[in-house]
Design an enzyme around this catalytic site. Structure first.
Site, PDB file in Angstrom:
ATOM      1  N   LYS A 191      -5.266 -57.733 -22.702  1.00  0.00           N
ATOM      2  CA  LYS A 191      -4.235 -56.686 -22.771  1.00  0.00           C
ATOM      3  C   LYS A 191      -3.083 -57.144 -23.664  1.00  0.00           C
ATOM      4  CE  LYS A 191      -1.205 -56.280 -19.216  1.00  0.00           C
ATOM      5  NZ  LYS A 191      -0.773 -56.005 -17.840  1.00  0.00           N
ATOM      6  N   ASP A 217      -6.149 -56.311  -9.346  1.00  0.00           N
ATOM      7  CA  ASP A 217      -4.890 -56.744  -9.983  1.00  0.00           C
ATOM      8  C   ASP A 217      -3.848 -57.005  -8.900  1.00  0.00           C
ATOM      9  OD1 ASP A 217      -3.262 -57.464 -12.070  1.00  0.00           O
ATOM     10  OD2 ASP A 217      -3.088 -55.467 -12.948  1.00  0.00           O
TER      11      ASP A 217
HETATM   12  C1  R5P Z   1       0.719 -57.882 -15.339  1.00  0.00           C
HETATM   13  O1  R5P Z   1       0.526 -58.962 -15.849  1.00  0.00           O
HETATM   14  C2  R5P Z   1       0.408 -57.547 -13.925  1.00  0.00           C
HETATM   15  O2  R5P Z   1      -0.657 -58.283 -13.425  1.00  0.00           O
HETATM   16  C3  R5P Z   1       0.143 -56.076 -13.773  1.00  0.00           C
HETATM   17  O3  R5P Z   1      -1.055 -55.752 -14.456  1.00  0.00           O
HETATM   18  C4  R5P Z   1       1.266 -55.263 -14.355  1.00  0.00           C
HETATM   19  O4  R5P Z   1       2.488 -55.784 -13.977  1.00  0.00           O
HETATM   20  C5  R5P Z   1       1.144 -53.821 -13.951  1.00  0.00           C
HETATM   21  O5  R5P Z   1       2.208 -53.104 -14.512  1.00  0.00           O
HETATM   22  P1  R5P Z   1       2.032 -51.603 -15.011  1.00  0.00           P
HETATM   23  O6  R5P Z   1       1.419 -50.821 -13.893  1.00  0.00           O
HETATM   24  O7  R5P Z   1       3.424 -51.169 -15.344  1.00  0.00           O
HETATM   25  O8  R5P Z   1       1.165 -51.631 -16.245  1.00  0.00           O
END
Ligand code: R5P
Length: 306
Positions: A191, A217
């Protein structure tokens, strides 16, 4: 053990207290017209082991203030120990300087908790495994992964599935999950996030996809990461996408984005309270209360068992 709660997640505090055979102890939380907060504990805590349950998601700063003030009032009232149960630890993503001139906000939060005299902190699925090292007091880092693994088995989601981490930072988490599920295959997405706008893009995948993807996640904030990951997987032939995320931070339009996405189901935990208006049909909330209560029972601070 006396359990207190801030205003961030009273239902979780109630469940934890129930598992401990207690009820949530009374306290008053008052907000002055200028926004200042005042707390008052309304129970005798002299020589008691006490617990404050307060995740620090939105509104992050006022949730932290309540937590600090509740812990301070317990210390001043003669509690033998104060354990802060902060299932979601706000500011954890600001754990180092990304760009010159930034603060390490998490370090400031830890200093505050320690200087108040908090004896122990319990949290869950921290963004990085290095975060407990910020603390000089006992810090227990729990994980919802066993709960997710249990749910995957219960819901018969093992067949034709691959575990997916939506970013490289989640590789350790996804490997652990795979081990809990007898080596279920996994793949990791790469990402890119624009640090100025927060916008994300998925650029490639390491590993193979399958008919069903189980994305794991630590948190959903804007929902951008999960929705972009789901789009990417669908374009590569995945037919069903199920999400397992510990912290339902759900800022901005996240609930709407998730409900309207290609995702079949979103499992989260109750580390953060999800208000009625943020709940949506595809959402299912699993409880961490049992695990938190067990950790409190097994490691009472005064037993000094660390
Ligand atoms: C990022 O490194 C975290 O693991 C989450 O994927 C992230 O913080 C999610 O944030 P959002 O929903 O704003 O993309």
């Amino acid at each position: 053990m006396k359990v207190f709660s801030g205003s961030a997640n009273f239902p979780l505090a109630q469940k934890i207290a129930q598992y401990l055979g207690e009820t949530v102890s009374p306290r008053e939380l008052f907000v002055f017209p200028d926004g200042e907060r005042r707390v008052q504990i309304q129970e005798n805590v002299v020589d008691e082991d006490t617990v404050v349950v307060q995740p620090t998601a939105t509104p992050v700063d006022s949730n932290y203030m309540e937590l600090f003030f509740l812990c301070d009032s317990l210390k001043r009232s003669g509690a033998r120990s104060v354990t802060a149960v902060v299932p979601y630890l706000g500011y954890q993503r600001q754990d180092h300087v990304f760009r010159d001139g930034e603060a390490v906000s998490l370090a400031v939060i830890v200093k505050m908790l320690e200087s108040i005299g908090v004896d122990r902190v319990i949290s869950c699925d921290l963004h990085s495994i290095k975060i407990p090292e910020f603390f000089t007091i006992p810090m227990t880092h729990l994980s919802a992964l066993p709960l997710f693994a249990h749910t995957i088995r219960e819901e018969n989601l093992l067949k034709n599935s691959v575990l997916i981490s939506p970013d490289m930072g989640g590789i350790r988490r996804i490997k652990q999950m795979s081990e809990m599920l007898d080596g279920l295959p996994y793949a990791v997405l790469e990402k890119d996030r624009n640090l100025d706008t927060g916008n994300v893009a998925i650029v490639r995948i390491e590993g193979e996809v399958a008919k069903r993807a189980l994305i794991v996640d630590d948190m959903i904030s804007s929902g951008g990461t999960i929705v972009k990951a789901a789009d990417f997987l669908r374009q590569r032939g995945v037919e069903e996408i199920v999400i397992f995320v510990t912290h339902a931070v759900f800022s901005k339009e996240a609930p709407k984005l998730l409900q309207e996405s290609l995702i079949t189901k979103v499992y989260v935990t109750d580390s953060v309270y999800v208000s009625e208006e943020k709940r949506f049909a595809k959402l299912e909330i699993l409880s961490l209360a049992d695990m938190m209560a067990t950790s409190l029972r097994d490691h009472e601070v005064t037993k000094q068992s660390f």
